[in-house]
Design a protein around this motif. Sequence first.
Motif: not given
Length: 327
Positions: A124-130, A316-317
């Motif tokens: 959720y976090r990584l895809y949300g950032r994308l 990535l962060e």
Amino acid sequence: MSAVAAAEPAPRRPALRARPWWPWLRKGFWLAFFALLGYLLVSQARTIAWDEVAQTLRELPLPVLLAAGGLAFASHLLYSTFDLLGRRAVGHRLPAPKVMLVTFISYAFNLNMGALVGGVASRYRLYGRLGLDEMQVTRVMAVSMVTNWLGYLLLGGLAFALFPLALPAEWDISDAVLQIAGSLLAAVALGYVAACAFSRKRSLSLRGHTFTLPSGRTALLQLAMSCLNWSLIAGTIFVLLQGQVDYVTVLTVLLLAAVAGVVTHVPAGLGVLEAVFVALLGTQLAPAQLIGTLLAYRALYYLAPLALAVLCFLFLEIRHKAPSRNA
């Protein structure tokens, strides 16, 4: 029509008023997540008998270690493509390398920290950032989950039905029960493929969402990818055991270990995988040798990818926050 099983999002609800406390709550959640991640890394490292791992690794011939590492790498690489099926179902346009990187990170976290803390939260976090919304991420995860367990159902079903192992008496599971369960598992997997190939009704509505069956060809691809991945995992252990146990037995024990926590109690101080291997193969190999080999397997398949995934996650962060600092 969607290429793989997916759910169409329900109509969006009206936007809620901005809550000033929400950004702080979200930041607090992720600070807690990072703290938990660090704690789990340290605590897991402390539970491993590194002297045994080192001794086992020293005794393993270099070609064996390289071969096992290659199989582990191939498995993680293959699993990282599972979300590409979800990308096709959802229709988002994220580049394949980014999708594979997110999947790799999430898979490594999932293996070491469990699905909720690892695989779900990180996705959720990584895809949300994308740029993906929650429904898109949910659909991508659903496709990957179906793909992963579809191969388990077929391989586990065939292994349990055709190659039943002598189970410990305290497990209270007869060969007949295991064979029946195996037949049912295989039937579910084949039934899914058959439904995708021949069903006239291509969608099912449930709680406001529409689930669409993929094509038969895509279902076969899901099945093949998953079966290959489970086979690579078993191959990693088989290579580390240096052929002292036949491959089919290693695969069957591995698949049993995936559900052992549901049907039996695990001795204190042992992980599920180690406990099942010792219980089923302890008469063929010394328990100490089995545990040492499995610890080496964990180092190759769990911890090494986790260390790399943590570095990728932090990269990535940092990269995500850099533009906002320079703005």
